[in-house]
Design a protein around this motif. Structure first.
Motif, PDB file in Angstrom:
ATOM      1  N   LEU A   1       0.846  -1.186   0.000  1.00 19.86           N
ATOM      2  CA  LEU A   1       0.000   0.000   0.000  1.00 19.86           C
ATOM      3  C   LEU A   1       0.884   1.239   0.000  1.00 19.86           C
ATOM      4  N   GLY A   2       0.704   2.083  -1.000  1.00 21.34           N
ATOM      5  CA  GLY A   2       1.480   3.311  -1.089  1.00 21.34           C
ATOM      6  C   GLY A   2       0.598   4.539  -0.961  1.00 21.34           C
ATOM      7  N   ILE A   3       1.088   5.534  -0.255  1.00 24.17           N
ATOM      8  CA  ILE A   3       0.385   6.810  -0.125  1.00 24.17           C
ATOM      9  C   ILE A   3       1.270   7.900  -0.716  1.00 24.17           C
ATOM     10  N   ASP A   4       0.807   8.490  -1.784  1.00 22.97           N
ATOM     11  CA  ASP A   4       1.545   9.536  -2.489  1.00 22.97           C
ATOM     12  C   ASP A   4       1.399  10.845  -1.728  1.00 22.97           C
ATOM     13  N   VAL A   5       2.513  11.406  -1.262  1.00 26.07           N
ATOM     14  CA  VAL A   5       2.435  12.687  -0.563  1.00 26.07           C
ATOM     15  C   VAL A   5       3.170  13.801  -1.322  1.00 26.07           C
ATOM     16  N   TRP A   6       3.337  13.614  -2.625  1.00 22.76           N
ATOM     17  CA  TRP A   6       3.724  14.743  -3.462  1.00 22.76           C
ATOM     18  C   TRP A   6       2.559  15.738  -3.445  1.00 22.76           C
ATOM     19  N   GLU A   7       2.857  17.029  -3.518  1.00 21.39           N
ATOM     20  CA  GLU A   7       1.781  18.025  -3.447  1.00 21.39           C
ATOM     21  C   GLU A   7       0.785  17.882  -4.592  1.00 21.39           C
TER      22      GLU A   7
END
Length: 222
Positions: A180-186
């Protein structure tokens, strides 16, 4: 087939033209849902730009970089091969990460995982609530751009949480298999949540596709 999908990506391949006839080009995977399907948690404008612009750019740049790398390989140009490594890592990681990310989300997501995945979460983190809290904290703490991940340590047979900067791919840089990945790029949240990353992280749990995460876990655990 499941292990390939879970431990790698669901990329599409089409024959490439160029100096290396056997090389395969990467292509932008279709989303398994409409751009507006994750609303109100992630709006359609974000999803459209994220998928059709940002992910597409990683794919295009990866293909161009691999073409140059192939030419350098044929010529025995080691200097150019080395110089291209950062672009391969960045664009290749961007393609790998996003190909996983889209399947990790679903308009029918949210809630809690079930079965063996839930039992593994309880074993390794104490409870689902503790996993959620820890992954949220790690993701919120990424400085600048990057990803928060739930991964599987195949050697230890355990779940682990990790953060990766920029587009560094989880497995290629840590050895953990991505679940599971969470993208935290703006670009993943700014149009809707501005600079308040914690609000985005709170919302994204409502669309996590636990069935997909469980499939990845079961496949890579074998």
């Amino acid at each position: 087939m499941l292990c390939r999908a879970a431990c790698s990506t669901s990329r599409k391949l089409v024959p490439a033209l160029g100096s290396l006839g056997s090389r395969q080009k990467h292509s932008l995977p279709d989303l398994p849902y409409d751009y507006g399907a994750l609303e109100p948690h992630i709006n359609a404008q974000i999803m459209q730009l994220h998928h059709s612009k940002h992910h597409a750019a990683y794919v295009n740049n990866l293909n161009a970089t691999e073409e140059k790398y192939g030419e350098a390989l044929e010529k025995g140009d080691v200097t150019t091969q080395i110089a291209l490594q950062p672009a391969l890592k960045f664009n290749g990681g961007g393609h790998l990460n996003h190909s996983i990310f889209w399947t990790n989300l679903s308009p029918n997501g949210g809630g809690e995982p079930k079965g063996e995945l839930l039992e593994a979460i309880k074993r390794d983190f104490g409870s689902f609530a503790k996993l959620k809290e820890k992954l949220t904290t790690v993701s919120a703490g990424v400085q600048g751009s990057g990803w928060g991940w739930l991964g599987f340590n195949k050697e230890q047979g355990r779940l682990q949480i990790a953060a990766c900067p920029n587009q560094d791919p989880l497995q290629g840089t840590t050895g953990l298999i991505p679940l599971l990945g969470i993208d935290v790029w703006e670009h993943a949240y700014y149009l809707q949540y501005k600079n308040v990353r914690p609000d985005y992280l709170k919302a994204i749990w409502n669309v996590v596709n636990w069935e997909n995460v469980a499939e990845r876990y079961m496949a890579c655990k074998k």
